[in-house]
Design an enzyme around this catalytic site. Structure first.
Site, PDB file in Angstrom:
ATOM      1  N   GLY A  14      46.325  -1.669  93.807  1.00  0.00           N
ATOM      2  CA  GLY A  14      44.875  -1.905  93.837  1.00  0.00           C
ATOM      3  C   GLY A  14      44.390  -2.519  92.538  1.00  0.00           C
ATOM      4  O   GLY A  14      44.789  -2.094  91.465  1.00  0.00           O
ATOM      5  N   ARG A  24      45.459  -9.872  78.670  1.00  0.00           N
ATOM      6  CA  ARG A  24      45.185 -10.622  77.431  1.00  0.00           C
ATOM      7  C   ARG A  24      45.785  -9.899  76.220  1.00  0.00           C
ATOM      8  O   ARG A  24      46.451 -10.510  75.372  1.00  0.00           O
ATOM      9  CB  ARG A  24      43.672 -10.772  77.257  1.00  0.00           C
ATOM     10  N   ARG A  75      50.679  -5.757  97.435  1.00  0.00           N
ATOM     11  CA  ARG A  75      51.508  -4.601  97.794  1.00  0.00           C
ATOM     12  C   ARG A  75      52.782  -5.193  98.381  1.00  0.00           C
ATOM     13  O   ARG A  75      52.734  -6.166  99.131  1.00  0.00           O
ATOM     14  CB  ARG A  75      50.758  -3.702  98.773  1.00  0.00           C
ATOM     15  N   ASP A 106      49.395   4.709  90.596  1.00  0.00           N
ATOM     16  CA  ASP A 106      50.472   5.649  90.879  1.00  0.00           C
ATOM     17  C   ASP A 106      51.673   4.996  91.596  1.00  0.00           C
ATOM     18  O   ASP A 106      52.818   5.170  91.191  1.00  0.00           O
ATOM     19  CB  ASP A 106      49.861   6.758  91.757  1.00  0.00           C
ATOM     20  N   GLY A 107      51.398   4.209  92.628  1.00  0.00           N
ATOM     21  CA  GLY A 107      52.466   3.567  93.398  1.00  0.00           C
ATOM     22  C   GLY A 107      53.239   2.564  92.546  1.00  0.00           C
ATOM     23  O   GLY A 107      54.474   2.562  92.524  1.00  0.00           O
ATOM     24  N   THR A 129      43.747   1.605  87.334  1.00  0.00           N
ATOM     25  CA  THR A 129      43.224   2.056  88.628  1.00  0.00           C
ATOM     26  C   THR A 129      41.813   2.620  88.438  1.00  0.00           C
ATOM     27  O   THR A 129      41.562   3.301  87.450  1.00  0.00           O
ATOM     28  CB  THR A 129      44.132   3.136  89.280  1.00  0.00           C
ATOM     29  N   ASP A 131      40.615   4.892  90.149  1.00  0.00           N
ATOM     30  CA  ASP A 131      40.587   6.284  90.624  1.00  0.00           C
ATOM     31  C   ASP A 131      40.742   7.335  89.520  1.00  0.00           C
ATOM     32  O   ASP A 131      40.443   8.507  89.737  1.00  0.00           O
ATOM     33  CB  ASP A 131      41.701   6.513  91.653  1.00  0.00           C
ATOM     34  N   ASP A 133      43.371   8.724  88.487  1.00  0.00           N
ATOM     35  CA  ASP A 133      44.208   9.819  88.977  1.00  0.00           C
ATOM     36  C   ASP A 133      45.608   9.866  88.366  1.00  0.00           C
ATOM     37  O   ASP A 133      46.518  10.424  88.956  1.00  0.00           O
ATOM     38  CB  ASP A 133      44.299   9.760  90.514  1.00  0.00           C
ATOM     39  N   ARG A 175      40.835   7.897  96.358  1.00  0.00           N
ATOM     40  CA  ARG A 175      42.189   8.128  96.857  1.00  0.00           C
ATOM     41  C   ARG A 175      42.680   9.549  96.550  1.00  0.00           C
ATOM     42  O   ARG A 175      43.551   9.780  95.726  1.00  0.00           O
ATOM     43  CB  ARG A 175      43.161   7.098  96.254  1.00  0.00           C
TER      44      ARG A 175
HETATM   45  P1  ADP Z   1      48.861   1.520  93.243  1.00  0.00           P
HETATM   46  O1  ADP Z   1      49.744   1.024  92.162  1.00  0.00           O
HETATM   47  O2  ADP Z   1      47.441   1.037  93.095  1.00  0.00           O
HETATM   48  O3  ADP Z   1      48.977   3.013  93.434  1.00  0.00           O
HETATM   49  P2  ADP Z   1      50.391   1.138  95.736  1.00  0.00           P
HETATM   50  O4  ADP Z   1      50.557   2.590  95.985  1.00  0.00           O
HETATM   51  O5  ADP Z   1      50.018   0.282  96.894  1.00  0.00           O
HETATM   52  O6  ADP Z   1      49.309   0.814  94.624  1.00  0.00           O
HETATM   53  O7  ADP Z   1      51.766   0.586  95.128  1.00  0.00           O
HETATM   54  C1  ADP Z   1      51.877  -0.745  94.725  1.00  0.00           C
HETATM   55  C2  ADP Z   1      53.271  -1.251  94.914  1.00  0.00           C
HETATM   56  O8  ADP Z   1      54.197  -0.502  94.124  1.00  0.00           O
HETATM   57  C3  ADP Z   1      53.834  -1.131  96.323  1.00  0.00           C
HETATM   58  O9  ADP Z   1      53.390  -2.159  97.186  1.00  0.00           O
HETATM   59  C4  ADP Z   1      55.328  -1.229  96.074  1.00  0.00           C
HETATM   60  O10 ADP Z   1      55.721  -2.571  95.880  1.00  0.00           O
HETATM   61  C5  ADP Z   1      55.472  -0.485  94.753  1.00  0.00           C
HETATM   62  N1  ADP Z   1      55.895   0.899  95.049  1.00  0.00           N
HETATM   63  C6  ADP Z   1      55.121   1.958  95.382  1.00  0.00           C
HETATM   64  N2  ADP Z   1      55.872   3.054  95.628  1.00  0.00           N
HETATM   65  C7  ADP Z   1      57.168   2.670  95.466  1.00  0.00           C
HETATM   66  C8  ADP Z   1      58.441   3.329  95.594  1.00  0.00           C
HETATM   67  N3  ADP Z   1      58.541   4.609  95.953  1.00  0.00           N
HETATM   68  N4  ADP Z   1      59.549   2.595  95.342  1.00  0.00           N
HETATM   69  C9  ADP Z   1      59.476   1.296  94.978  1.00  0.00           C
HETATM   70  N5  ADP Z   1      58.324   0.638  94.852  1.00  0.00           N
HETATM   71  C10 ADP Z   1      57.177   1.289  95.095  1.00  0.00           C
END
Ligand code: ADP
Length: 326
Positions: A14, A24, A75, A106-107, A129, A131, A133, A175
């Site tokens: 996100g 930057r 994503r 987090d992801g 993020t 959020d 979080d 979230r």
């Molecule tokens: P955010 O970073 O905002 O939490 P997402 O949860 O959509 O967003 O995660 C972003 C990207 O990070 C995912 O599309 C994926 O490419 C990568 N990602 C997330 N979880 C995993 C995982 N368990 N293993 C490998 N890559 C991951």
């Protein structure tokens, strides 16, 4: 002496206001230290598909004030497979990129942790993020701007809520975290916040109804964190409409508005400090850490901690909100 001669930088997941200020800062601090910088577009997808450009200081001119991310974000399902990550690693080798700076939530940091361990790639993460979080940092990049956007919207809704003497449920992002809803409620003078951290313990709406919302006033504003746990603003409003037809209930879902806009001074400074600190961390041979800020000091938080721990909300804030909404 650090062996890092070139780094790649990407934004993932996100988007959040302040990501550009972070790009930057990372770029300029790296070039200042004599390190080559590659901008990687579309997050992990661009790492796999080779969407890469060498950055000079000019590539990041005139972006500190802009929302979104000039590197774009995405994503990427492929990165969740070993094969996808292997392709990403091959790209790094082709460009002779020694280390990565990943800006995301987090992801994205979960992906960074797995990739870094799998291929021994030094990675430093920045918490990007709205959020807020991520554990181990007082604030994430984008949170303050989103909070200010929420305030602006709630102030406007309050004008109409007061004029019509209505009860408004305003849904904000988060979230599964209540930071935006809770602090947004305090800052906007709302009557209550319904947040996932508490929804699992008590029926917050039930309590509000029992208390008659706001006995002394005819209009009320309740901020609701978007989450399956709270049920969301729409479902809560339906419940009130059914049980209390005398209330004039309305719903506003702020949605993607909250992600946009010029970053606040706070977010620009946070992103600039964190971006510069990411380069310090790499030069200091730190790996698999997220940069955080605790009590105004830069800290290094191991990925394992930043993403695994549920960042707790400050329960005193709930008490403050409650006491001030009589
Ligand atoms: P955010 O970073 O905002 O939490 P997402 O949860 O959509 O967003 O995660 C972003 C990207 O990070 C995912 O599309 C994926 O490419 C990568 N990602 C997330 N979880 C995993 C995982 N368990 N293993 C490998 N890559 C991951």
């Amino acid at each position: 002496m650090s062996t890092i001669k070139s780094i790649g930088i990407l934004t993932s997941g996100g988007d959040a206001p302040g990501m550009n200020a972070a790009i930057r800062a990372v770029t300029r601090a790296a070039i200042y230290a004599g390190i080559k910088v590659y901008g990687i577009y579309h997050g992990y997808r661009g790492l796999i598909a080779d969407e890469i450009e060498e950055f000079s200081t000019q590539n990041v001119s005139n972006i500190i004030q802009r929302g979104g991310t000039i590197l774009k974000t995405a994503r990427c399902k492929e990165f969740q497979t070993e094969e996808g990550r292997r392709q990403a690693y091959e790209t790094l080798r082709r460009y002779k990129i020694d280390a990565l700076v990943v800006i995301g939530g987090d992801g994205s940091l979960t992906g960074a942790r797995i990739f870094g361990n799998e291929f021994s790639v030094p990675i430093v993460g920045l918490p990007g993020t709205i959020d807020n979080d991520l554990y181990g940092t007082d604030c994430t990049i984008g949170y303050d701007t989103a909070l200010n956007t929420i305030l602006e919207c709630v102030d406007k809704i309050r004008d109409t809520a007061t004029s019509h003497e209505r009860l408004f449920f305003i849904e904000v992002m988060g979230r599964d975290a209540g930071f935006l809803a809770l602090n947004g409620a305090i800052a906007s003078g709302a009557e209550a916040a319904i947040i996932p951290e508490i929804s699992t313990e008590v029926d917050q709406l039930g309590e509000l109804i029992k208390a008659g919302f706001r006995k002394s006033k005819n209009s009320s504003i309740v901020l609701v964190a978007e989450s399956p746990v709270t049920g969301g603003a729409m479902a809560l409003a339906e419940r009130v409409k059914n049980e209390y037809p005398e209330y004039d209930v309305r719903v506003t879902i702020l949605g993607h508005l909250q992600r946009g806009g010029r970053p606040t001074a706070y977010d620009r400074i946070l992103a600039s400090r964190m971006g510069a600190a990411a380069i310090d961390a790499l030069l200091d041979d730190q790996r698999n850490v997220m940069i955080g800020v605790k009590n105004d000091e830069i800290v290094y938080v191991p990925f394992s901690k930043a993403i695994k721990n549920e960042k707790p909300i400050n329960r005193n804030l709930l008490d403050t909100l409650h006491r001030l909404s009589i």
